[in-house]
Write a protein that holds these residues in place. Structure first.
Motif, mmCIF file in Angstrom:
data_model
loop_
_atom_site.group_PDB
_atom_site.id
_atom_site.type_symbol
_atom_site.label_atom_id
_atom_site.label_comp_id
_atom_site.label_asym_id
_atom_site.label_seq_id
_atom_site.Cartn_x
_atom_site.Cartn_y
_atom_site.Cartn_z
ATOM 1 N N SER A 39 0.899 -1.180 -0.099
ATOM 2 C CA SER A 39 -0.088 0.056 -0.051
ATOM 3 C C SER A 39 0.804 1.215 0.066
ATOM 4 C CB SER A 39 -0.858 0.008 1.190
ATOM 5 O OG SER A 39 -1.845 -0.971 1.349
ATOM 6 N N TYR A 40 0.493 2.334 -0.652
ATOM 7 C CA TYR A 40 0.945 3.460 -0.464
ATOM 8 C C TYR A 40 0.363 4.655 0.248
ATOM 9 C CZ TYR A 40 3.228 7.407 -3.095
ATOM 10 O OH TYR A 40 4.162 8.451 -3.445
ATOM 11 N N HIS A 41 1.011 5.060 1.055
ATOM 12 C CA HIS A 41 0.353 6.213 2.209
ATOM 13 C C HIS A 41 1.155 7.519 1.812
ATOM 14 C CE1 HIS A 41 -1.383 3.302 5.238
ATOM 15 N NE2 HIS A 41 -1.509 2.997 4.081
ATOM 16 N N VAL A 42 0.094 8.703 1.462
ATOM 17 C CA VAL A 42 0.806 9.801 1.205
ATOM 18 C C VAL A 42 0.536 10.729 2.040
ATOM 19 C CG1 VAL A 42 0.869 11.618 -0.497
ATOM 20 C CG2 VAL A 42 0.629 9.388 -1.400
ATOM 21 N N TRP A 43 1.471 11.244 3.061
ATOM 22 C CA TRP A 43 0.985 12.241 4.160
ATOM 23 C C TRP A 43 1.163 13.715 3.495
ATOM 24 C CZ3 TRP A 43 -0.774 10.804 8.892
ATOM 25 C CH2 TRP A 43 -0.937 9.011 9.114
ATOM 26 N N ASN A 44 0.144 14.467 3.602
ATOM 27 C CA ASN A 44 -0.003 15.712 2.943
ATOM 28 C C ASN A 44 0.606 16.666 3.791
ATOM 29 O OD1 ASN A 44 -0.620 18.066 1.307
ATOM 30 N ND2 ASN A 44 -2.851 17.423 1.446
ATOM 31 N N PHE A 45 1.834 16.845 3.868
ATOM 32 C CA PHE A 45 2.606 17.790 4.717
ATOM 33 C C PHE A 45 3.174 19.015 3.959
ATOM 34 C CE2 PHE A 45 4.012 14.238 7.580
ATOM 35 C CZ PHE A 45 3.064 14.410 8.411
ATOM 36 N N ALA A 46 2.377 19.349 2.524
ATOM 37 C CA ALA A 46 2.734 20.684 1.865
ATOM 38 C C ALA A 46 2.672 21.883 2.490
ATOM 39 C CB ALA A 46 1.716 20.670 0.672
ATOM 40 N N ARG A 47 3.758 22.595 2.061
ATOM 41 C CA ARG A 47 3.832 24.024 2.955
ATOM 42 C C ARG A 47 3.248 25.195 2.104
ATOM 43 N NH1 ARG A 47 9.306 23.856 5.872
ATOM 44 N NH2 ARG A 47 9.322 21.858 6.243
ATOM 45 N N ASN A 48 2.546 24.971 1.074
ATOM 46 C CA ASN A 48 1.829 25.847 0.240
ATOM 47 C C ASN A 48 0.611 25.458 -0.449
ATOM 48 O OD1 ASN A 48 2.175 25.196 -2.620
ATOM 49 N ND2 ASN A 48 4.535 25.502 -2.282
ATOM 50 N N ASP A 49 -0.173 26.182 -0.829
ATOM 51 C CA ASP A 49 -1.636 25.594 -1.182
ATOM 52 C C ASP A 49 -1.683 25.168 -2.475
ATOM 53 O OD1 ASP A 49 -2.668 26.642 1.238
ATOM 54 O OD2 ASP A 49 -3.452 28.638 0.166
ATOM 55 N N GLU A 50 -0.667 25.520 -3.249
ATOM 56 C CA GLU A 50 -0.626 24.914 -4.766
ATOM 57 C C GLU A 50 -0.332 23.291 -4.590
ATOM 58 O OE1 GLU A 50 1.867 25.100 -8.638
ATOM 59 O OE2 GLU A 50 1.431 27.013 -7.743
ATOM 60 N N ASP A 51 0.943 23.013 -3.775
ATOM 61 C CA ASP A 51 1.426 21.741 -3.570
ATOM 62 C C ASP A 51 0.040 20.980 -2.800
ATOM 63 O OD1 ASP A 51 3.441 22.058 -4.989
ATOM 64 O OD2 ASP A 51 4.845 22.418 -3.249
ATOM 65 N N ARG A 52 -0.298 21.507 -1.793
ATOM 66 C CA ARG A 52 -1.566 20.938 -0.793
ATOM 67 C C ARG A 52 -2.492 20.459 -1.675
ATOM 68 N NH1 ARG A 52 -1.781 24.861 2.353
ATOM 69 N NH2 ARG A 52 -0.138 24.306 3.567
ATOM 70 N N GLU A 53 -2.985 21.254 -2.700
ATOM 71 C CA GLU A 53 -4.359 20.889 -3.588
ATOM 72 C C GLU A 53 -3.914 19.694 -4.454
ATOM 73 O OE1 GLU A 53 -7.246 21.854 -2.993
ATOM 74 O OE2 GLU A 53 -6.441 22.719 -1.163
ATOM 75 N N TYR A 54 -2.640 19.748 -5.103
ATOM 76 C CA TYR A 54 -2.215 18.866 -6.122
ATOM 77 C C TYR A 54 -2.166 17.309 -5.301
ATOM 78 C CZ TYR A 54 0.808 15.574 -8.355
ATOM 79 O OH TYR A 54 1.468 14.442 -8.938
ATOM 80 N N ILE A 55 -1.677 17.373 -4.130
ATOM 81 C CA ILE A 55 -1.458 16.072 -3.331
ATOM 82 C C ILE A 55 -3.008 15.624 -3.124
ATOM 83 C CG2 ILE A 55 -0.990 15.080 -1.042
ATOM 84 C CD1 ILE A 55 1.516 17.128 -1.276
ATOM 85 N N LYS A 56 -3.887 16.404 -3.005
ATOM 86 C CA LYS A 56 -5.312 16.033 -2.615
ATOM 87 C C LYS A 56 -5.721 15.026 -3.838
ATOM 88 C CE LYS A 56 -7.000 19.424 0.349
ATOM 89 N NZ LYS A 56 -7.994 20.444 0.560
ATOM 90 N N THR A 57 -5.117 15.392 -5.258
ATOM 91 C CA THR A 57 -5.815 14.805 -6.345
ATOM 92 C C THR A 57 -5.085 13.422 -6.656
ATOM 93 O OG1 THR A 57 -4.105 15.916 -7.762
ATOM 94 C CG2 THR A 57 -6.006 16.993 -7.134
ATOM 95 N N ILE A 58 -3.901 13.019 -5.746
ATOM 96 C CA ILE A 58 -3.523 11.560 -5.859
ATOM 97 C C ILE A 58 -4.578 10.523 -5.401
ATOM 98 C CG2 ILE A 58 -1.540 10.207 -5.288
ATOM 99 C CD1 ILE A 58 0.062 12.959 -4.925
ATOM 100 N N GLN A 59 -4.525 9.654 -6.396
ATOM 101 C CA GLN A 59 -5.609 8.573 -5.862
ATOM 102 C C GLN A 59 -5.248 7.157 -6.625
ATOM 103 O OE1 GLN A 59 -9.576 9.470 -7.288
ATOM 104 N NE2 GLN A 59 -8.901 10.918 -8.816
ATOM 105 N N GLY A 60 -5.711 6.057 -6.347
ATOM 106 C CA GLY A 60 -5.575 4.788 -7.027
ATOM 107 C C GLY A 60 -5.847 3.763 -6.169
ATOM 108 N N GLU A 61 -5.875 2.561 -6.568
ATOM 109 C CA GLU A 61 -5.857 1.205 -5.842
ATOM 110 C C GLU A 61 -4.670 1.381 -4.728
ATOM 111 O OE1 GLU A 61 -6.512 -3.386 -6.360
ATOM 112 O OE2 GLU A 61 -6.866 -2.121 -8.150
ATOM 113 N N ARG A 62 -5.037 1.173 -3.702
ATOM 114 C CA ARG A 62 -4.246 0.997 -2.700
ATOM 115 C C ARG A 62 -3.393 1.983 -2.158
ATOM 116 N NH1 ARG A 62 -2.930 -3.591 -5.493
ATOM 117 N NH2 ARG A 62 -0.574 -3.169 -5.369
ATOM 118 N N ILE A 63 -3.707 3.327 -2.731
ATOM 119 C CA ILE A 63 -3.263 4.525 -2.362
ATOM 120 C C ILE A 63 -4.117 5.202 -1.450
ATOM 121 C CG2 ILE A 63 -2.583 6.914 -3.176
ATOM 122 C CD1 ILE A 63 -1.827 5.371 -5.746
#
Length: 112
Positions: free
Chosen positions: A34-58
């Motif tokens: 499984s792939y766990h992505v912890w959204n620790f972005a420091r700016n809004d643009e990167d933070r919003e991009y990370i929210k779009t990451i998706q997929g099976e076992r992500i």
């Protein structure tokens, strides 16, 4: 087969764009990962991009523990609260839970 959690403290879009194809290939080749992505972005643009990451076992973690993130905050959750840049201990505290007793953890950085 031992479950494996590949996890990243994510923060920078360009680096994640390089890492994601590799993570997706690992997931395709290894059904126990499984792939766990912890959204620790420091700016809004990167933070919003990370929210779009998706997929099976992500799983993308967007909210702090005090907001009830024991079940992952879906990336599309209305009003999802992001972590602050210095809250890495929340991830480690989360993985200290009995539910994570068996997996092997592999930490990757978003810049490798």
């Amino acid at each position: 087969m031992t479950p494996v959690i590949l996890f990243v403290f994510a923060g920078r879009r360009p680096n994640l764009e390089l890492q994601l194809p590799l993570a997706r290939q690992i997931l395709a080749d290894h059904p126990n990962v499984s792939y766990h992505v912890w959204n620790f972005a420091r700016n809004d643009e990167d933070r919003e991009y990370i929210k779009t990451i998706q997929g099976e076992r992500i799983t993308v973690w967007n909210g702090p523990a005090e907001q009830g993130f024991d079940s992952p905050a879906p990336t599309s959750a209305p009003g999802a609260v992001q972590f602050g840049a210095n809250e890495h201990n929340a991830a480690y505290n989360h993985y200290a839970n009995e539910a994570y007793r068996d997996p092997l953890f592999v930490k990757v950085d978003d810049d490798i």
